[in-house]
Design an enzyme around this catalytic site. Structure first.
Site, PDB file in Angstrom:
ATOM      1  N   ARG A  46      62.661  33.184  46.776  1.00 41.49           N
ATOM      2  CA  ARG A  46      61.600  33.529  45.852  1.00 41.49           C
ATOM      3  C   ARG A  46      61.584  32.685  44.577  1.00 41.49           C
ATOM      4  O   ARG A  46      60.552  32.133  44.214  1.00 41.49           O
ATOM      5  CB  ARG A  46      61.704  35.012  45.468  1.00 41.49           C
ATOM      6  CG  ARG A  46      60.535  35.527  44.664  1.00 41.49           C
ATOM      7  CD  ARG A  46      60.669  37.013  44.360  1.00 41.49           C
ATOM      8  NE  ARG A  46      60.758  37.818  45.580  1.00 41.49           N
ATOM      9  CZ  ARG A  46      60.893  39.131  45.594  1.00 41.49           C
ATOM     10  NH1 ARG A  46      60.958  39.798  44.442  1.00 41.49           N
ATOM     11  NH2 ARG A  46      60.967  39.788  46.730  1.00 41.49           N
ATOM     12  N   HIS A  67      53.340  35.593  53.567  1.00 43.72           N
ATOM     13  CA  HIS A  67      53.988  36.033  52.325  1.00 43.72           C
ATOM     14  C   HIS A  67      53.575  37.467  51.997  1.00 43.72           C
ATOM     15  O   HIS A  67      52.694  37.702  51.168  1.00 43.72           O
ATOM     16  CB  HIS A  67      53.575  35.083  51.184  1.00 43.72           C
ATOM     17  CG  HIS A  67      54.469  35.165  49.984  1.00 43.72           C
ATOM     18  ND1 HIS A  67      55.733  34.601  49.932  1.00 43.72           N
ATOM     19  CD2 HIS A  67      54.278  35.728  48.776  1.00 43.72           C
ATOM     20  CE1 HIS A  67      56.265  34.812  48.764  1.00 43.72           C
ATOM     21  NE2 HIS A  67      55.413  35.496  48.030  1.00 43.72           N
ATOM     22  N   TYR A  91      35.861  36.110  42.552  1.00 41.69           N
ATOM     23  CA  TYR A  91      34.877  35.294  41.844  1.00 41.69           C
ATOM     24  C   TYR A  91      35.216  33.799  41.863  1.00 41.69           C
ATOM     25  O   TYR A  91      34.338  32.971  41.626  1.00 41.69           O
ATOM     26  CB  TYR A  91      34.760  35.743  40.389  1.00 41.69           C
ATOM     27  CG  TYR A  91      34.270  37.158  40.225  1.00 41.69           C
ATOM     28  CD1 TYR A  91      33.041  37.556  40.747  1.00 41.69           C
ATOM     29  CD2 TYR A  91      35.033  38.102  39.544  1.00 41.69           C
ATOM     30  CE1 TYR A  91      32.596  38.863  40.599  1.00 41.69           C
ATOM     31  CE2 TYR A  91      34.594  39.406  39.390  1.00 41.69           C
ATOM     32  CZ  TYR A  91      33.372  39.783  39.918  1.00 41.69           C
ATOM     33  OH  TYR A  91      32.922  41.060  39.776  1.00 41.69           O
TER      34      TYR A  91
END
Length: 823
Positions: free
Chosen positions: A42, A88, A132
């Site tokens: 990570r 993921h 968006y």
């Protein structure tokens, strides 16, 4: 009660599976497992491709989706969903935050994602919701995935064993250093600064050629971190320490300048801020300190930043000491510390690496990638060669092969017969029975033979790469240089000495360049060696692409480290450092010169003088369009303001057209647009101050005007090169221009008229010089002077540049032969 029950087989079996462990041992092992999971899975980047798993998975998901730099943008929510669902499973917000950062040009030195929409700002504004915004891979990101399908890296199962994902990307450039990385793991953290791609690649190539190179040697190429927000790094010692040990603390200082407003009050204008600094919060903190009296002497504070860059204006009160204000800002706001921790995963384990070790690990990775790719390509080529050999052998026995296939009951029987009769392999026989009749023509046979030769050559090349490590390393170097050629750009972050003096020159290579300026004040520079010499009479190549309605006004040669005096048609002079002019491609329009030179409307550069040419008792001699000449001591131009100073006072309607450096004992030669010249002694023009108008140099005929002025002496064996607006020109020995008194009508130099047009420029040249001619439309040509005929005065000249019908020669300059030899 249960202890009184008799033992049962079931109870005994369950008890046998119970392990007795110490609580502290279990806690320790569980914590270590958790820590290693965070470290390796990570928080830390891999030294080979410079990516953490989430970055790698986003790019791989986009690759699998076909969202490349050449495709249309895709909704960010779609990319996040594919990444989370397939590779993921850690929540969409973490994935989207990573995607956003990879698209921010103020966070990534070379953004890996091309975003469309609101992706946040330096003020800390968050990005719009993922529904968006849209995204696709940036071109440079595709270089990280290049050759992924050629078995160049290992793949592993994804989280649910349904798909496979790459454990590392091929990475065609050292992304760990180029884009840097930051992250906090368990018990450790990493903070790697970004660097200039070209510098890192140069250092990598040097290390490949010189494996024993030290960090100091590599720092000849990698000057220091190169942050996307620019700014300055204070001191070189901290950089060396970070590169030599893998740890260090760099002081990063905002870039600013101090100037005067029209009212005479000083102001500080901040144009670049330290990396990862929140601009809005920094402005707020400065305002709070001003209101609380911690910073004194500030009358106004404004953030005038826009999409073109940062601009924070701090105006000082009348009578305030700007040095005190500057120091207070530096102490509290304009400097920050970047703690370098060059920690990355090497073979799955975290290691702090020096600059050299980082590059060595990357080179080892690329060697493995190129080796595996070559093996893959070799197997493909050998398979193809095997098929082509079968086709060629079939063509040699075409009649027998056709008869055998015709006599066969079906395709399987035909394949078996081919294998038995002609000793074809199964693959060859299968391919032959599928051949069309059209492939039996002689032309098709020739094409097969050509392809077979090409495949054999490719096999030989690949075998050489696999057998000879030097060849393999050569491939790596060539590919790195190609990446540099494609994506290299100018360094943004400068190195500042501890006393605050910017040593930008240390980061700029000394090279000859050409500077192009247009009438609408667009300016750029290009390396002079980008333009190979052509024979006279050619059309040249594109040297600039002015916008519609704009035209090239000036081209001149300079060294990147030169200080230049730029004289304009309005009689102003500005001081300019060549490297401050943005370097751009041939076809670029240029950038507005407003940040370098504050031109007035209609003002343009007409002459450039190199201050490095100044010696004691030298002069700048100027000529105006209406024939005035003036001579001013060079010391009058030692202190030129950023807004310029007056170089000559002009009559209404007159313009400054040229300027040269003279030594007081020269002869001056003035050339006019109608082809006249006059030569007179420099002493006939008395020394004057900057604001003087000058004296008459030539008696112009009606409608004529001055085109240029040059300096010479009686021992000068050079020639006068005259170039007209239609691209014609000639050389004439300076000895043919006799000395007269000032303010005469002069002699005919070149015939003008419909063919030649007016004279554009006049320069003194030697036989080994090169002339640079540029047209108003942006065509540029470099031509050896010796290609231009040497003729007498009052002649037509020859074609130097083939100018288009609707175009004209805009400017001419000369590259001295000594410069050409040095380069």
């Amino acid at each position: 009660m249960s202890s009184d029950l008799p033992d049962s087989p079931e109870v005994s079996a369950d008890a046998a599976r119970v392990e007795h462990v110490r609580v502290e041992d279990e806690m320790e092992q569980s914590y270590i497992d958790y820590a290693m999971s965070v470290i390796a899975g990570r928080a830390l980047p891999d030294v080979r491709d410079g990516l953490k798993p989430v970055h790698r998975r986003i790019l791989y998901a986009m690759h699998e989706m076909g969202v490349s730099s050449g495709s249309s943008h895709r909704k960010s929510s779609s990319i996040v969903g594919e990444t989370m669902g397939d590779y993921h499973p850690h929540g969409d917000s973490a994935i989207y935050d990573t995607l956003v950062r990879m698209a921010q040009d103020f966070s990534m030195r070379y953004p890996l994602v091309d975003g469309q929409g609101n992706f946040g700002s330096m003020d800390g504004d968050p990005a719009a919701a993922m529904r968006y915004t849209e995204a696709r891979m940036a071109p440079v990101a595709e270089e990280l995935l290049e050759d992924l399908e050629k078995d160049t890296v290992d793949f592993g199962a994804n989280y649910d064993d349904r798909l496979e994902e790459p454990e590392v990307l091929p990475a065609a450039f050292p992304n760990l250093l180029v884009n840097g990385s930051s992250g906090i793991a368990v018990g450790m953290s990493t903070n790697i600064p970004p660097h200039n791609l070209g510098e890192v690649i140069d250092a990598t190539v040097h290390l490949i050629d010189n494996p024993d190179a030290e960090v100091t040697d590599l720092m000849e190429y990698v000057k220091g971190p190169d942050f996307p927000t620019g700014a300055n790094i204070v001191g070189k010692n901290a950089i060396h320490s970070a590169y030599a040990t893998g740890r260090g603390r760099l002081t990063v200082r905002a870039d600013y300048e101090i100037d005067e407003m029209e009212s005479g009050r000083p102001r500080i204008v901040i144009t670049e801020i330290p990396f990862q600094e929140n601009k809005a919060r920094m402005v707020e903190r400065i305002a709070d300190d001003v209101n609380e009296g911690i910073i004194e002497g500030v009358s106004d504070l404004r953030d005038e930043s826009d999409r073109d860059g940062v601009r924070i204006v701090i105006e000082c009160k009348r009578g305030a000491n700007v040095d005190v204000v500057e120091n207070q800002l530096l102490d509290h706001h304009l400097e920050s510390t970047f703690g370098v921790i060059n920690l990355a995963l090497v073979d799955g384990e975290p290691r702090v690496l020096t600059l050299k070790e980082t590059l060595e690990e990357y080179v080892a990775h690329r060697k493995e990638v190129v080796r595996r790719r070559s093996e893959y390509d070799l197997a493909e080529a050998e398979d193809r060669a095997h098929i082509l050999e079968g086709r060629l052998r079939a063509l040699e026995n075409v009649d027998d092969v056709v008869d055998l296939i015709q006599d066969s009951a079906d395709r399987d029987e035909a394949k078996a017969a081919l294998e038995e009769s002609f000793d074809f392999s199964t693959e060859q026989a299968q391919h032959i029975v599928r051949m069309q009749l059209g492939s039996l023509t002689s032309m098709e046979a020739a094409e097969i033979e050509d392809e077979y030769e090409d495949v054999q050559a490719e096999i030989e090349r690949l075998e050489t790469i696999l057998d000879d490590e030097s060849e393999l390393l050569g491939v790596i170097k060539d590919e790195l240089r190609a990446i540099k050629e494609e994506y290299d750009d100018d360094r943004r972050t400068s190195i500042v000495e501890d006393d605050g003096t910017v040593t930008r020159e240390d980061l700029i290579p000394e090279e000859e360049c050409l500077v192009v300026v247009t009438e609408d004040d667009y300016i750029k520079r290009m390396p002079a060696d980008r333009f190979d010499a052509q024979h006279r009479g050619g059309k040249g190549i594109i040297g600039a692409d002015p916008k519609e309605g704009d035209r090239v006004s000036t081209v001149f040669r300079a060294n990147t480290h030169d200080y230049l005096l730029a004289f304009t048609n309005h009689g102003q002079v500005y001081r300019l450092k060549t490297y401050e002019i943005p370097e751009m491609s041939r076809t670029a329009r240029g950038k507005s010169a407003v940040n370098l030179i504050d031109f007035d409307d209609g003002e343009e550069i007409t002459a450039v003088v190199n201050t490095d040419e100044f010696d004691d008792d030298e002069y700048v001699t100027m000529a105006t369009r209406d024939g005035y000449v003036k001579r001013t001591c060079s010391s009058a131009f030692e202190n030129v303001l950023s807004t310029g100073i007056i170089a000559a006072k002009l009559e209404d309607g007159d313009e400054l057209v040229d300027a040269v450096v003279t030594d007081g004992d020269s002869d001056l030669v003035i050339a006019t647009e109608d082809g006249m010249t006059i030569r007179f002694d420099e002493s006939e023009v008395r020394e004057m101050g900057r604001t003087a108008r000058g004296v008459r140099g030539i008696d112009l005929q009606d409608g004529d005007s001055v085109a240029g002025i040059v300096a010479t002496d009686e021992h000068d064996d050079r020639a006068l090169l005259t170039v007209t607006e239609r691209g014609y020109g000639k050389r004439t020995p300076l000895s043919e221009y006799r000395t007269q008194s000032r303010y005469g009508k002069g002699l005919i130099d070149i015939k003008t008229g419909d063919r030649n047009g007016s004279v554009t420029a006049a320069n003194t040249v030697a036989d080994d010089d090169h002339v640079i001619v540029m047209s108003a439309a942006g065509q540029i040509m470099r031509c050896p002077v010796e290609d231009v005929s040497t003729v007498g005065r009052n002649t037509m000249g020859v074609t130097i540049m083939d100018v288009a019908v609707d175009d004209t020669v805009a400017s001419v300059d000369v590259i001295p032969g000594t410069v050409i030899e040095d380069s």
